[in-house]
Scaffold this motif. Structure first.
Motif, PDB file in Angstrom:
ATOM      1  N   CYS A  41       0.963  -1.065   0.065  1.00  0.00           N
ATOM      2  CA  CYS A  41      -0.051   0.199  -0.074  1.00  0.00           C
ATOM      3  C   CYS A  41       0.754   1.226   0.005  1.00  0.00           C
ATOM      4  O   CYS A  41       0.335   2.230  -0.143  1.00  0.00           O
ATOM      5  CB  CYS A  41      -1.222  -0.060   1.184  1.00  0.00           C
ATOM      6  SG  CYS A  41      -0.046   0.038   2.717  1.00  0.00           S
ATOM      7  N   HIS A  86       2.344   2.698   2.374  1.00  0.00           N
ATOM      8  CA  HIS A  86       1.900   3.690   3.363  1.00  0.00           C
ATOM      9  C   HIS A  86       3.389   3.512   4.185  1.00  0.00           C
ATOM     10  O   HIS A  86       4.071   2.619   4.361  1.00  0.00           O
ATOM     11  CB  HIS A  86       0.948   3.299   4.385  1.00  0.00           C
ATOM     12  CG  HIS A  86      -0.318   3.735   3.689  1.00  0.00           C
ATOM     13  ND1 HIS A  86      -1.443   3.098   3.764  1.00  0.00           N
ATOM     14  CD2 HIS A  86      -0.547   4.787   3.032  1.00  0.00           C
ATOM     15  CE1 HIS A  86      -2.320   3.387   3.078  1.00  0.00           C
ATOM     16  NE2 HIS A  86      -1.890   4.845   2.612  1.00  0.00           N
ATOM     17  N   CYS A  99      -2.837  -2.873   7.941  1.00  0.00           N
ATOM     18  CA  CYS A  99      -1.825  -1.443   8.038  1.00  0.00           C
ATOM     19  C   CYS A  99      -2.386  -0.536   8.834  1.00  0.00           C
ATOM     20  O   CYS A  99      -3.840  -0.366   8.995  1.00  0.00           O
ATOM     21  CB  CYS A  99      -2.148  -0.944   6.452  1.00  0.00           C
ATOM     22  SG  CYS A  99      -1.348   0.681   6.215  1.00  0.00           S
ATOM     23  N   VAL A 122      -2.718   2.508   9.024  1.00  0.00           N
ATOM     24  CA  VAL A 122      -2.859   4.092   8.446  1.00  0.00           C
ATOM     25  C   VAL A 122      -4.309   3.959   8.550  1.00  0.00           C
ATOM     26  O   VAL A 122      -4.764   2.962   7.900  1.00  0.00           O
ATOM     27  CB  VAL A 122      -2.005   4.216   7.168  1.00  0.00           C
ATOM     28  CG1 VAL A 122      -2.739   5.451   6.626  1.00  0.00           C
ATOM     29  CG2 VAL A 122      -0.620   4.470   7.452  1.00  0.00           C
ATOM     30  N   CYS A 127      -6.952   2.405   5.679  1.00  0.00           N
ATOM     31  CA  CYS A 127      -6.008   1.553   4.589  1.00  0.00           C
ATOM     32  C   CYS A 127      -6.510   0.113   4.849  1.00  0.00           C
ATOM     33  O   CYS A 127      -7.403  -0.518   4.259  1.00  0.00           O
ATOM     34  CB  CYS A 127      -4.467   1.776   4.584  1.00  0.00           C
ATOM     35  SG  CYS A 127      -3.617   0.595   3.654  1.00  0.00           S
TER      36      CYS A 127
HETATM   37 ZN   LIG Z   1      -1.827   1.031   4.315  1.00  0.00          ZN
END
Ligand SMILES: [Zn+2]
Ligand SMILES: [Zn+2]
Length: 351
Positions: free
Chosen positions: A43, A45, A63, A65, A68
């Motif tokens: 992803c 991030h 994830c 974040v 996400c």
């Molecule tokens: Zn992510």
């Protein structure tokens, strides 16, 4: 635009500051200068190393974040190569596409087909980059990979062979350069050792006074025809002189640079076959000699004559006397040619 880029670009913090704060634990590089950021190519991030350790050490986890939630694995985290994460992602995608679509230009019938292929591949890459019809595009990619597995592996082998041969050539160049460098270092070292040995030998000779005197006597006797001066100077005790004499004798190549300077490097300017007269007399040439319209420009009729003579003799190896059969030598032919260049009746023949 990718999610990562959107997330990144939408942040309210100024770009410089935003880069130095972990989006997960909010710790800043300002407080921890050793902080390193890692990205996961699932992803893209970004998060700090300690967050990765904390969250993913126990196994795959979503994830952290916000928004996400994709499942990430710790071993796929890596340091980012490019500052811009969108470029990081694009490079990864292009690398993946190019390992599957690895056709070569020589496989196509003409340039038109090759360009069409490149455009199709670029369209597909663009779709992946900007998240357009991703499932369909991935399906196309997988289908192509399955259908063309033979050519893909063949071209991959070719590319790696090319890469290897380039590497090998590069390595060979480096090796040759290293050998040359070592060779020159070794020569320098040998020179140095030679000089040291010569110095040592000279010092030893000076220390052994008797040997030095004998050498001095011999060398001076060789140099000077008068024998009486040699005997006395050997005893007179300039014992430093013989050491320098012996050293001076060693370089045999010393007289080499005293060669006479030859500006033409051995090239002969003068002709072997003819000698040109100062002036060539012929009614033809009178106009060229006297007409101001010709002479004022710097034209010299002698250059014309010289060129005519050179052309007459150049590369022919033919001598007038040999032609006639009178059996005269080269000198006679040269003389005859010289006369011919100067006299009225022969000029036409020679020119
Ligand atoms: Zn992510
Ligand atoms: Zn963190």
């Amino acid at each position: 635009m990718s999610k990562a880029a959107q997330k990144h670009g939408g942040s309210s913090a100024p770009p410089g500051q935003d880069d130095d704060i972990c989006p997960v634990c909010k710790s800043a590089r300002y407080l921890n200068p050793n902080m390193r950021f890692l990205v996961n190519p699932t992803c893209y991030h970004k998060m700090c190393e300690s967050c990765v350790d904390r969250i993913f050490s126990q196994g795959p986890a979503p994830c952290p974040v916000a928004g996400c939630g994709r499942t990430l694995r710790k071993q796929r985290f890596r340091r980012q190569t490019f500052e811009d994460l969108q470029i990081e992602r694009e490079v990864d995608i292009r690398r993946r596409v190019s390992t599957i679509f690895n056709r070569r230009e020589e496989e196509f019938l003409d340039l038109r087909n090759w360009n069409d292929y490149l455009e199709n591949v670029e369209t597909l890459t663009f779709n992946l980059l900007y998240n357009i019809e991703v499932p369909e595009t991935e399906a196309k990619l997988a289908a192509y990979a399955a259908q063309n597995s033979d050519s893909i592996s063949r071209n991959a082998a070719l590319a790696s062979a090319e890469h290897d041969s380039t590497e090998a050539a590069f390595a060979a160049q480096k090796q040759a350069a290293r050998v040359r460098r070592e060779e020159s270092l070794r020569e320098d070292e040998e020179d140095r050792q030679d000089r040291l040995r010569e110095d040592r030998e000279a010092q030893e000779r000076i220390a052994q006074g008797s040997t030095a005197k004998v050498t001095l006597k011999k060398s001076t006797a060789r140099r000077k025809d008068g024998a009486k001066g040699a005997a006395s100077s050997g005893n007179a005790g300039p014992s430093a002189a013989p050491a320098f004499e012996i050293q001076g004798l060693k370089p045999v190549a010393a007289p080499e640079p005293t060669k006479a300077y030859d500006p033409f490097g051995g090239l002969r300017i003068r002709s072997e076959y003819f000698a040109q007269q100062r002036s060539c007399e012929h009614p033809w040439l009178d106009k060229a000699k006297n007409d101001p319209a010709i002479v004022t420009g710097g034209y010299d009729v002698r250059e014309y004559c010289a060129r005519a003579m050179v052309e007459a003799f150049a590369g022919m190896g033919v001598f007038v006397d040999d032609e006639v059969g009178t059996g005269g030598g080269q000198a006679a032919a040269t003389e005859r040619a010289a006369i011919a260049a100067g006299t009225d009746n022969r000029t036409e023949d020679v020119l």
